[in-house]
Design a protein around this motif. Structure first.
Motif, PDB file in Angstrom:
ATOM      1  N   MET A   1       0.847  -1.191   0.000  1.00 27.64           N
ATOM      2  CA  MET A   1       0.000   0.000   0.000  1.00 27.64           C
ATOM      3  C   MET A   1       0.883   1.242   0.000  1.00 27.64           C
ATOM      4  N   HIS A   2       0.325   2.323  -0.524  1.00 29.70           N
ATOM      5  CA  HIS A   2       1.068   3.588  -0.473  1.00 29.70           C
ATOM      6  C   HIS A   2       0.120   4.785  -0.548  1.00 29.70           C
ATOM      7  N   ILE A   3       0.603   5.902  -0.039  1.00 29.09           N
ATOM      8  CA  ILE A   3      -0.157   7.149  -0.135  1.00 29.09           C
ATOM      9  C   ILE A   3       0.228   7.826  -1.444  1.00 29.09           C
ATOM     10  N   GLN A   4      -0.769   8.063  -2.283  1.00 30.57           N
ATOM     11  CA  GLN A   4      -0.542   8.691  -3.581  1.00 30.57           C
ATOM     12  C   GLN A   4      -0.608  10.212  -3.459  1.00 30.57           C
ATOM     13  N   GLU A   5      -1.560  10.665  -2.639  1.00 30.51           N
ATOM     14  CA  GLU A   5      -1.760  12.113  -2.493  1.00 30.51           C
ATOM     15  C   GLU A   5      -2.165  12.450  -1.061  1.00 30.51           C
ATOM     16  N   LEU A   6      -1.670  13.578  -0.590  1.00 26.78           N
ATOM     17  CA  LEU A   6      -2.008  14.041   0.756  1.00 26.78           C
ATOM     18  C   LEU A   6      -2.431  15.507   0.683  1.00 26.78           C
ATOM     19  N   LYS A   7      -3.541  15.816   1.356  1.00 22.46           N
ATOM     20  CA  LYS A   7      -4.009  17.209   1.438  1.00 22.46           C
ATOM     21  C   LYS A   7      -4.164  17.596   2.901  1.00 22.46           C
ATOM     22  N   LEU A   8      -3.640  18.753   3.234  1.00 24.29           N
ATOM     23  CA  LEU A   8      -3.773  19.273   4.596  1.00 24.29           C
ATOM     24  C   LEU A   8      -4.439  20.643   4.558  1.00 24.29           C
ATOM     25  N   ARG A   9      -5.261  20.881   5.541  1.00 25.31           N
ATOM     26  CA  ARG A   9      -5.822  22.228   5.728  1.00 25.31           C
ATOM     27  C   ARG A   9      -5.827  22.556   7.219  1.00 25.31           C
ATOM     28  N   ASN A  10      -5.242  23.672   7.558  1.00 28.22           N
ATOM     29  CA  ASN A  10      -5.184  24.160   8.963  1.00 28.22           C
ATOM     30  C   ASN A  10      -4.541  23.142   9.903  1.00 28.22           C
ATOM     31  N   TYR A  11      -3.585  22.383   9.371  1.00 27.94           N
ATOM     32  CA  TYR A  11      -2.926  21.373  10.204  1.00 27.94           C
ATOM     33  C   TYR A  11      -1.578  21.908  10.691  1.00 27.94           C
ATOM     34  N   ARG A  12      -1.448  22.089  12.007  1.00 23.43           N
ATOM     35  CA  ARG A  12      -0.206  22.603  12.602  1.00 23.43           C
ATOM     36  C   ARG A  12       0.227  23.864  11.851  1.00 23.43           C
ATOM     37  N   ASN A  13       1.439  23.841  11.239  1.00 25.04           N
ATOM     38  CA  ASN A  13       1.896  25.061  10.556  1.00 25.04           C
ATOM     39  C   ASN A  13       1.625  25.034   9.042  1.00 25.04           C
ATOM     40  N   TYR A  14       0.723  24.112   8.622  1.00 26.92           N
ATOM     41  CA  TYR A  14       0.345  24.049   7.203  1.00 26.92           C
ATOM     42  C   TYR A  14      -1.050  24.662   7.007  1.00 26.92           C
ATOM     43  N   PRO A  15      -1.145  25.891   6.435  1.00 25.89           N
ATOM     44  CA  PRO A  15      -2.480  26.450   6.190  1.00 25.89           C
ATOM     45  C   PRO A  15      -3.225  25.632   5.131  1.00 25.89           C
ATOM     46  N   GLU A  16      -2.503  25.283   4.051  1.00 20.63           N
ATOM     47  CA  GLU A  16      -3.095  24.472   2.983  1.00 20.63           C
ATOM     48  C   GLU A  16      -1.979  23.823   2.180  1.00 20.63           C
ATOM     49  N   LEU A  17      -2.159  22.550   1.871  1.00 14.39           N
ATOM     50  CA  LEU A  17      -1.122  21.829   1.140  1.00 14.39           C
ATOM     51  C   LEU A  17      -1.735  20.668   0.375  1.00 14.39           C
ATOM     52  N   THR A  18      -1.317  20.514  -0.876  1.00 17.20           N
ATOM     53  CA  THR A  18      -1.638  19.315  -1.654  1.00 17.20           C
ATOM     54  C   THR A  18      -0.333  18.802  -2.237  1.00 17.20           C
ATOM     55  N   VAL A  19      -0.024  17.535  -1.976  1.00 18.69           N
ATOM     56  CA  VAL A  19       1.243  16.981  -2.457  1.00 18.69           C
ATOM     57  C   VAL A  19       1.050  15.538  -2.903  1.00 18.69           C
ATOM     58  N   SER A  20       1.726  15.175  -3.991  1.00 21.40           N
ATOM     59  CA  SER A  20       1.705  13.794  -4.482  1.00 21.40           C
ATOM     60  C   SER A  20       3.019  13.121  -4.103  1.00 21.40           C
ATOM     61  N   PHE A  21       2.930  11.844  -3.746  1.00 25.18           N
ATOM     62  CA  PHE A  21       4.113  11.092  -3.352  1.00 25.18           C
ATOM     63  C   PHE A  21       4.280   9.875  -4.252  1.00 25.18           C
ATOM     64  N   GLU A  22       5.515   9.428  -4.373  1.00 19.62           N
ATOM     65  CA  GLU A  22       5.804   8.246  -5.179  1.00 19.62           C
ATOM     66  C   GLU A  22       5.838   7.013  -4.299  1.00 19.62           C
ATOM     67  N   ASN A  23       5.593   5.868  -4.929  1.00 20.51           N
ATOM     68  CA  ASN A  23       5.583   4.604  -4.184  1.00 20.51           C
ATOM     69  C   ASN A  23       7.003   4.070  -4.056  1.00 20.51           C
ATOM     70  N   LYS A  24       7.809   4.849  -3.340  1.00 19.01           N
ATOM     71  CA  LYS A  24       9.194   4.449  -3.053  1.00 19.01           C
ATOM     72  C   LYS A  24       9.629   5.270  -1.839  1.00 19.01           C
ATOM     73  N   VAL A  25      10.895   5.547  -1.718  1.00 17.17           N
ATOM     74  CA  VAL A  25      11.362   6.368  -0.603  1.00 17.17           C
ATOM     75  C   VAL A  25      11.180   7.839  -0.961  1.00 17.17           C
ATOM     76  N   ASN A  26      10.537   8.587  -0.064  1.00 12.17           N
ATOM     77  CA  ASN A  26      10.326  10.026  -0.221  1.00 12.17           C
ATOM     78  C   ASN A  26      11.077  10.738   0.898  1.00 12.17           C
ATOM     79  N   VAL A  27      12.055  11.546   0.512  1.00 11.75           N
ATOM     80  CA  VAL A  27      12.881  12.240   1.498  1.00 11.75           C
ATOM     81  C   VAL A  27      12.393  13.680   1.646  1.00 11.75           C
ATOM     82  N   ILE A  28      12.118  14.072   2.877  1.00 17.23           N
ATOM     83  CA  ILE A  28      11.667  15.438   3.162  1.00 17.23           C
ATOM     84  C   ILE A  28      12.790  16.147   3.911  1.00 17.23           C
ATOM     85  N   ILE A  29      13.366  17.162   3.245  1.00 18.61           N
ATOM     86  CA  ILE A  29      14.540  17.854   3.780  1.00 18.61           C
ATOM     87  C   ILE A  29      14.143  19.243   4.251  1.00 18.61           C
TER      88      ILE A  29
END
Length: 374
Positions: free
Chosen positions: A1-29
């Motif tokens: 299983m994998h997350i293809q897309e994530l959307k955040l609204r008013n979450y912690r310090n994210y006012p709004e965000l839409t991001v797509s991820f790949e089904n492998k290693v995703n590095v957040i720097i």
């Protein structure tokens, strides 16, 4: 299983965000306090309907906002499903495939995640509460029945503790109610104990060869479930209930004197042994870290065995806590099999093919962008 897309609204310090991820290693720097851990936490909360960092959901809602929303599209073997979790001051609303779930126990388990953060290195040397939470969270991901039984146990425990307190301060004198609550608690306790024992046996089966591999065959890991009640693991459910009833009968006066329940799964613990020696007391820091890493990697295999799919792995700032050899072992284990999210301030110094082939993102002040510089 994998997350293809994530959307955040008013979450912690994210006012709004839409991001797509790949089904492998995703590095957040990103630098510290920019939102790396908040991103990991959001994925964890989407799966587990609770944070691994706080028990107060209000902490997850952006300052001065009424609610926070996490949405994700999860791809599984039988297709993709949209998931949604809304957190507000009134509580939680969870949806799978646009259908609202009446109970969170029906929602949890739709997507499986394993979080490995620096505080998880305290799994071995931390308090028994840390280990109980680990057991409860992991079984809960693969067993809605266990979540229901755990919730039921906690409710009865609360009622019994309240009644013991009443007896202690002599606001109550009738012990019949205590007997009723003790019977109910014993039955609930036996169910939890039986499921936990099964989980520990499975976990040990997977953790032993992993630990042996990391220690280059020099160490053997064993896990022991330390119960506050003498219960035979081979007994049937009725015999287990009997054991709890006998225990409560023996300690009844002491419980009334203390005004609290002194035995049961809420007082149990796990013990880890390497070559027969208690790792918590006698293990080196390296052995404690190897044990914690082995347990986390064993969880991946255990969940795969239970549901037929690999869970999503969240490595929150943990690579910097591991030496090169343990880093390599971890990255070799997940390579090509498990969608993994890694947060780090820098990938410099981590020389591994898995990270060289990873999708990369840079986070700054609650904004996440694909990092083309790598």
């Amino acid at each position: 299983m994998h997350i293809q897309e994530l959307k955040l609204r008013n979450y912690r310090n994210y006012p709004e965000l839409t991001v797509s991820f790949e089904n492998k290693v995703n590095v957040i720097i990103g630098e510290n306090a920019q939102g790396k851990t908040n991103m990991m936490e959001a994925i964890y909360v989407l799966a587990m309907a609770k944070s691994h960092r706080t028990s107060n959901d209000k902490d997850l809602i952006r300052w001065d906002e009424e609610y926070a929303k996490i949405e994700g599209r999860v791809v599984k073997a039988n297709g993709s499903i949209p998931m949604q979790l809304v957190l507000s001051k009134k509580g939680k609303k969870a949806k799978i495939n646009h259908l609202e779930q009446q109970k969170l126990s029906q929602y949890i388990g739709a997507v499986n995640v394993i979080m490995f953060a620096p505080e998880d290195l305290n799994l071995v040397k931390g308090s028994p509460q840390v280990r109980r939470r680990f057991v409860d969270m992991e079984i809960g991901q693969v067993s809605a029945v266990y979540l229901h039984d755990l919730s039921h146990y906690q409710k009865i425990l609360q009622q019994r503790n309240h009644y013991l307190k009443q007896l202690q301060i002599r606001k109550q004198h009738d012990r019949t109610m205590l007997e009723v609550l003790t019977e109910q608690l014993s039955e609930a306790a036996a169910k939890l104990y039986r499921r936990r024992r099964l989980f520990i046996d499975q976990l040990e089966k997977w953790a032993q060869p992993i630990h042996s591999g990391i220690s280059r065959g020099l160490e053997t890991l064993t896990i022991q479930y330390k119960s506050s009640t003498e219960v035979s693991e081979d007994a049937d459910l009725s015999k287990m209930i009997e054991a709890y009833l006998e225990k409560f009968d023996k300690i009844k006066e002491r419980e009334i004197e203390r005004g609290t329940t002194l035995a049961g799964p809420h007082r149990d613990d796990l013990l880890f042994f390497v070559n027969g020696r208690d790792v918590q007391t006698f293990g080196s820091q390296g052995q404690q870290r190897t044990t914690a890493l082995s347990l986390k990697l064993a969880e991946i295999e255990l969940i795969h065995e239970e549901i037929g799919e690999y869970p999503i792995l969240l490595l929150d700032d943990v690579l910097s806590e591991l030496d090169d050899y343990r880093q390599s072992h971890l990255l070799n284990t997940i390579q090509g099999r498990v969608q993994t999210f890694v947060t780090t301030t820098s990938v410099e110094g981590i020389d591994h093919q898995t990270l060289k082939e990873a999708a990369s993102y840079r986070v700054s002040s609650g904004e996440l962008d694909s990092d083309e510089s790598r």
